[in-house]
Scaffold this active site. Sequence first.
Site, PDB file in Angstrom:
ATOM      1  N   LYS A  39       7.167  -2.029   3.883  1.00 55.12           N
ATOM      2  CA  LYS A  39       6.712  -1.121   4.944  1.00 55.12           C
ATOM      3  C   LYS A  39       5.187  -1.203   5.085  1.00 55.12           C
ATOM      4  CE  LYS A  39       6.808   2.645   1.532  1.00 55.12           C
ATOM      5  NZ  LYS A  39       7.609   3.777   1.031  1.00 55.12           N
ATOM      6  N   TYR A 260     -27.869   6.080   5.215  1.00 56.46           N
ATOM      7  CA  TYR A 260     -27.748   7.380   5.877  1.00 56.46           C
ATOM      8  C   TYR A 260     -28.169   8.519   4.967  1.00 56.46           C
ATOM      9  CZ  TYR A 260     -25.270   5.601   9.960  1.00 56.46           C
ATOM     10  OH  TYR A 260     -24.944   4.949  11.111  1.00 56.46           O
TER      11      TYR A 260
HETATM   12  C1  LIG Z   1       7.814   3.515  -0.362  1.00 55.74           C
HETATM   13  C2  LIG Z   1       9.175   3.670  -0.908  1.00 55.74           C
HETATM   14  C3  LIG Z   1       9.624   2.856  -1.970  1.00 55.74           C
HETATM   15  C4  LIG Z   1       8.695   1.936  -2.741  1.00 55.74           C
HETATM   16  O1  LIG Z   1       7.853   2.726  -3.542  1.00 55.74           O
HETATM   17  P1  LIG Z   1       6.838   2.093  -4.604  1.00 55.74           P
HETATM   18  O2  LIG Z   1       6.346   3.259  -5.357  1.00 55.74           O
HETATM   19  O3  LIG Z   1       5.770   1.420  -3.807  1.00 55.74           O
HETATM   20  O4  LIG Z   1       7.604   1.127  -5.429  1.00 55.74           O
HETATM   21  C5  LIG Z   1      10.953   2.929  -2.332  1.00 55.74           C
HETATM   22  N1  LIG Z   1      11.799   3.791  -1.713  1.00 55.74           N
HETATM   23  C6  LIG Z   1      11.396   4.617  -0.725  1.00 55.74           C
HETATM   24  C7  LIG Z   1      12.375   5.551  -0.093  1.00 55.74           C
HETATM   25  C8  LIG Z   1      10.075   4.592  -0.290  1.00 55.74           C
HETATM   26  O5  LIG Z   1       9.669   5.440   0.660  1.00 55.74           O
END
Ligand SMILES: *Cc1c(COP(=O)(O)O)cnc(C)c1O
Length: 382
Positions: A39, A260
């Site tokens: 994702k 800044y």
């Molecule tokens: C993002 C996510 C994962 C992966 O999580 P990590 O901690 O990056 O391994 C797995 N399952 C779900 C439902 C997620 O939202």
Amino acid sequence: MIDEVQASAILSVDLAALVGNWRQIAAMVAPAAAAAVVKADAYGLGAIPVVRALVDAGCRHFFVAQLSEAAAILPALPHDASAYVLNGLMPGAEPACAATGAVPVLNSLDQVARWNDLARSERRVLPAILQVDSGMARMGLLPQELAFLVQERDRIDHIRLLFIASHLACADNPKNPANAAQIANFEAACLAFPSIPRTLANSGGSLAIPVSRNELVRPGLALYGINPVPADETPLQPVVSLQARIIQLRNVPAGAGVGYDLQFVAQRETRIATIGIGYADGWPYSLANCGTAYVGGVRVPFAGRVSMDSITLDVTGVPQRHLFPGALVELIGPNQSLAQVAADAGTIPYEILTRLGRRFARRHVFASPIDTSMNRSTAECA
Ligand SMILES: *Cc1c(COP(=O)(O)O)cnc(C)c1O
């Protein structure tokens, strides 16, 4: 594509290390299968090259958050691989999901009803994962709703169930008793569908909570080289390195202010290097006056604030031969891990990774992380 000579910063993604991490997890969790969570553009690293490398390694299960992300990776998937949409289906998105061939993770009875209705109206059977909320209160059917679907089978009579899923809230801390409670809730809920395979573990669960592995694990962060469980000693290979170029150098006298709000004040004659990366590229503003970088292997502190597009460094201690316009400065690499940057910035590695900017030149390489010597060539793979 941003050309490396023009680019103010170069992000390098070592696909061999990524594949090595996936293989290591797959071997560790067998006979469970290992998916890959890709994702948010594979946590900012580039979903297509990441997916291609993992497909070649044998991965067949890919999780994204949104339908558009599934549509983006599906052309890179072979026919026996699947793209699952964790956030489920927005009302009205069912036909688009069915048309792309993505598999939704259905999170409510309403989503189940809409997916089943579409399948019935098209006289077909559509695949889905059912997610149950085992105690995180974020997404998923309640356990009693899952049981209800067993009694009223016609509500899912056009759905082919691939997995029952849930997600752990506290997997980064395997000793937290909430994990055992969630696992027990999940297993009890899954008794409603005893023949359907289960998927529960993220990276933390995959690595450090063996009983959470079930039939399929869903690691994300660990593939990208970061172990979210501080005490776990599984060696993961670093995947990401980031270097920014020196734009300009100057000497400032004692008493001069830099950047800044002139927040850095030189205590003596000081050499300042300005590098071409800033908070617009995802480098945290909270690292003002406390971030560090490495030039020629020498640790250099941030001098003042992080600007939108640049950062000033105190490079007084660095040998002159490393300091010239265009020279590369290490922000993530052998001297400074992503996890360390996140700790310094008061955030989590997930946030640093997923915010890394779109203005970088990106290299996807099959080699160990690049060093800062600039002259080493690295095999590229479009
Ligand atoms: C993002 C996510 C994962 C992966 O999580 P990590 O901690 O990056 O391994 C797995 N399952 C779900 C439902 C997620 O939202």
